[in-house]
Design a protein around this motif. Sequence first.
Motif, PDB file in Angstrom:
ATOM      1  N   SER A 170      61.774  32.604  37.882  1.00 46.88           N
ATOM      2  CA  SER A 170      61.304  31.846  36.721  1.00 46.88           C
ATOM      3  C   SER A 170      60.005  31.117  37.031  1.00 46.88           C
ATOM      4  O   SER A 170      59.136  30.964  36.153  1.00 46.88           O
ATOM      5  CB  SER A 170      62.379  30.846  36.275  1.00 46.88           C
ATOM      6  OG  SER A 170      62.706  29.956  37.338  1.00 46.88           O
ATOM      7  N   GLN A 171      59.860  30.657  38.270  1.00 47.98           N
ATOM      8  CA  GLN A 171      58.617  30.001  38.692  1.00 47.98           C
ATOM      9  C   GLN A 171      57.439  30.974  38.624  1.00 47.98           C
ATOM     10  O   GLN A 171      56.349  30.625  38.165  1.00 47.98           O
ATOM     11  CB  GLN A 171      58.788  29.467  40.109  1.00 47.98           C
ATOM     12  CG  GLN A 171      57.526  28.914  40.742  1.00 47.98           C
ATOM     13  CD  GLN A 171      57.702  28.657  42.235  1.00 47.98           C
ATOM     14  OE1 GLN A 171      58.768  28.898  42.794  1.00 47.98           O
ATOM     15  NE2 GLN A 171      56.653  28.166  42.875  1.00 47.98           N
ATOM     16  N   ILE A 172      57.664  32.207  39.086  1.00 44.05           N
ATOM     17  CA  ILE A 172      56.605  33.215  39.047  1.00 44.05           C
ATOM     18  C   ILE A 172      56.223  33.523  37.605  1.00 44.05           C
ATOM     19  O   ILE A 172      55.031  33.573  37.257  1.00 44.05           O
ATOM     20  CB  ILE A 172      57.054  34.494  39.779  1.00 44.05           C
ATOM     21  CG1 ILE A 172      57.262  34.199  41.270  1.00 44.05           C
ATOM     22  CG2 ILE A 172      56.029  35.614  39.592  1.00 44.05           C
ATOM     23  CD1 ILE A 172      57.838  35.362  42.047  1.00 44.05           C
ATOM     24  N   ARG A 173      57.214  33.698  36.755  1.00 44.39           N
ATOM     25  CA  ARG A 173      56.926  33.996  35.343  1.00 44.39           C
ATOM     26  C   ARG A 173      56.141  32.856  34.691  1.00 44.39           C
ATOM     27  O   ARG A 173      55.210  33.085  33.916  1.00 44.39           O
ATOM     28  CB  ARG A 173      58.230  34.267  34.582  1.00 44.39           C
ATOM     29  CG  ARG A 173      59.000  35.480  35.086  1.00 44.39           C
ATOM     30  CD  ARG A 173      60.072  35.905  34.100  1.00 44.39           C
ATOM     31  NE  ARG A 173      61.041  34.861  33.828  1.00 44.39           N
ATOM     32  CZ  ARG A 173      62.201  34.707  34.480  1.00 44.39           C
ATOM     33  NH1 ARG A 173      62.522  35.536  35.477  1.00 44.39           N
ATOM     34  NH2 ARG A 173      63.044  33.744  34.145  1.00 44.39           N
ATOM     35  N   GLN A 174      56.524  31.620  35.010  1.00 47.33           N
ATOM     36  CA  GLN A 174      55.815  30.468  34.445  1.00 47.33           C
ATOM     37  C   GLN A 174      54.379  30.408  34.952  1.00 47.33           C
ATOM     38  O   GLN A 174      53.449  30.153  34.177  1.00 47.33           O
ATOM     39  CB  GLN A 174      56.551  29.177  34.795  1.00 47.33           C
ATOM     40  CG  GLN A 174      55.892  27.932  34.220  1.00 47.33           C
ATOM     41  CD  GLN A 174      56.663  26.664  34.538  1.00 47.33           C
ATOM     42  OE1 GLN A 174      57.739  26.709  35.117  1.00 47.33           O
ATOM     43  NE2 GLN A 174      56.109  25.526  34.160  1.00 47.33           N
ATOM     44  N   ILE A 176      52.546  32.877  35.946  1.00 42.71           N
ATOM     45  CA  ILE A 176      51.780  33.943  35.291  1.00 42.71           C
ATOM     46  C   ILE A 176      51.373  33.507  33.887  1.00 42.71           C
ATOM     47  O   ILE A 176      50.212  33.662  33.479  1.00 42.71           O
ATOM     48  CB  ILE A 176      52.603  35.250  35.242  1.00 42.71           C
ATOM     49  CG1 ILE A 176      52.800  35.808  36.658  1.00 42.71           C
ATOM     50  CG2 ILE A 176      51.922  36.282  34.346  1.00 42.71           C
ATOM     51  CD1 ILE A 176      53.742  36.987  36.726  1.00 42.71           C
ATOM     52  N   ALA A 177      52.323  32.952  33.150  1.00 42.32           N
ATOM     53  CA  ALA A 177      52.044  32.535  31.776  1.00 42.32           C
ATOM     54  C   ALA A 177      50.975  31.449  31.718  1.00 42.32           C
ATOM     55  O   ALA A 177      50.179  31.394  30.777  1.00 42.32           O
ATOM     56  CB  ALA A 177      53.328  32.051  31.108  1.00 42.32           C
ATOM     57  N   GLU A 178      50.959  30.583  32.746  1.00 46.45           N
ATOM     58  CA  GLU A 178      50.015  29.458  32.757  1.00 46.45           C
ATOM     59  C   GLU A 178      48.729  29.778  33.490  1.00 46.45           C
ATOM     60  O   GLU A 178      47.834  28.925  33.578  1.00 46.45           O
ATOM     61  CB  GLU A 178      50.686  28.237  33.403  1.00 46.45           C
ATOM     62  CG  GLU A 178      51.885  27.709  32.611  1.00 46.45           C
ATOM     63  CD  GLU A 178      52.609  26.590  33.322  1.00 46.45           C
ATOM     64  OE1 GLU A 178      52.264  26.315  34.497  1.00 46.45           O
ATOM     65  OE2 GLU A 178      53.521  26.000  32.719  1.00 46.45           O
ATOM     66  N   GLY A 198      50.902  44.629  32.974  1.00 48.83           N
ATOM     67  CA  GLY A 198      50.861  43.499  32.050  1.00 48.83           C
ATOM     68  C   GLY A 198      52.193  42.798  31.871  1.00 48.83           C
ATOM     69  O   GLY A 198      52.491  42.279  30.786  1.00 48.83           O
ATOM     70  N   LEU A 199      53.014  42.738  32.944  1.00 54.30           N
ATOM     71  CA  LEU A 199      54.333  42.127  32.823  1.00 54.30           C
ATOM     72  C   LEU A 199      54.226  40.600  32.762  1.00 54.30           C
ATOM     73  O   LEU A 199      53.352  40.004  33.389  1.00 54.30           O
ATOM     74  CB  LEU A 199      55.204  42.522  34.010  1.00 54.30           C
ATOM     75  CG  LEU A 199      55.464  44.024  34.201  1.00 54.30           C
ATOM     76  CD1 LEU A 199      56.392  44.253  35.387  1.00 54.30           C
ATOM     77  CD2 LEU A 199      56.033  44.650  32.940  1.00 54.30           C
ATOM     78  N   TYR A 200      55.138  39.994  32.026  1.00 54.55           N
ATOM     79  CA  TYR A 200      55.255  38.537  31.920  1.00 54.55           C
ATOM     80  C   TYR A 200      53.971  37.895  31.379  1.00 54.55           C
ATOM     81  O   TYR A 200      53.695  36.727  31.631  1.00 54.55           O
ATOM     82  CB  TYR A 200      55.623  37.908  33.265  1.00 54.55           C
ATOM     83  CG  TYR A 200      56.708  38.645  33.999  1.00 54.55           C
ATOM     84  CD1 TYR A 200      58.005  38.719  33.477  1.00 54.55           C
ATOM     85  CD2 TYR A 200      56.457  39.293  35.211  1.00 54.55           C
ATOM     86  CE1 TYR A 200      59.007  39.407  34.138  1.00 54.55           C
ATOM     87  CE2 TYR A 200      57.449  39.985  35.880  1.00 54.55           C
ATOM     88  CZ  TYR A 200      58.723  40.050  35.337  1.00 54.55           C
ATOM     89  OH  TYR A 200      59.719  40.741  36.001  1.00 54.55           O
ATOM     90  N   GLY A 201      53.160  38.673  30.682  1.00 53.13           N
ATOM     91  CA  GLY A 201      51.930  38.148  30.137  1.00 53.13           C
ATOM     92  C   GLY A 201      50.745  38.220  31.074  1.00 53.13           C
ATOM     93  O   GLY A 201      49.679  37.658  30.783  1.00 53.13           O
TER      94      GLY A 201
END
Length: 211
Positions: A170-174, A176-178, A198-201
């Motif tokens: 979840s930290q990695i996904r966040q 990436i998003a930020e 283009g995964l997780y944005g």
Amino acid sequence: MRLGVFGGSFDPVHYGHLLLAESCQQQARLDRVLLMPAAQQPLKPHAPLASAADRVAMLRLAIADRPALAVSTVEIDRGGVSYTADTLRALQKQHPHAELFFLLGADALADLPTWREPEAILALATPIAVRRPGSGEPDVEALAPLTSSERLAAMRSLAVDMPPTPIASSQIRQQIAEGGPWQALTPPAVAEYIVAHGLYGADARPTTPPC
């Protein structure tokens, strides 16, 4: 063969996952550890963000140079909610001569009596509890009503110590998003895959070099 089973969403796989698997493989003297991506984990109401194909591909990239680790698609192939007891039965059929172990954190071990068919899980495989810094000792005694004293003794002897690794998918996904610095948290080939697809944005568009 002593065969370890490590299940999870792996959405995406990161260095913490790999360190846990290798710590168990080495300290518990396992011949191999299967990393088992779930179709849908029963304790997580939302489906993984990345597709099953992408999560399997990232896992295979992550372990390409780690011969003691392998990927199993048993739960992905079965589909639906991934229950541990069903998975262990399928693996027992696939590997009839293997002794099965399944890897989990001390916190998950404490919750095991609430899982589906906990007695069957403990009959099919021996848990290997991972002690993470600050997580406390695994509460093996909580499983006493579900299994034999011999199995409990085996669990006590198999507890594994893991170095601190404050990484979460979840930290990695966040990050990436930020637009934060996330690439160092997962193997380079996995980071490249995430960007390329283009995964997780993640922005897969090529950057234009400055003039």
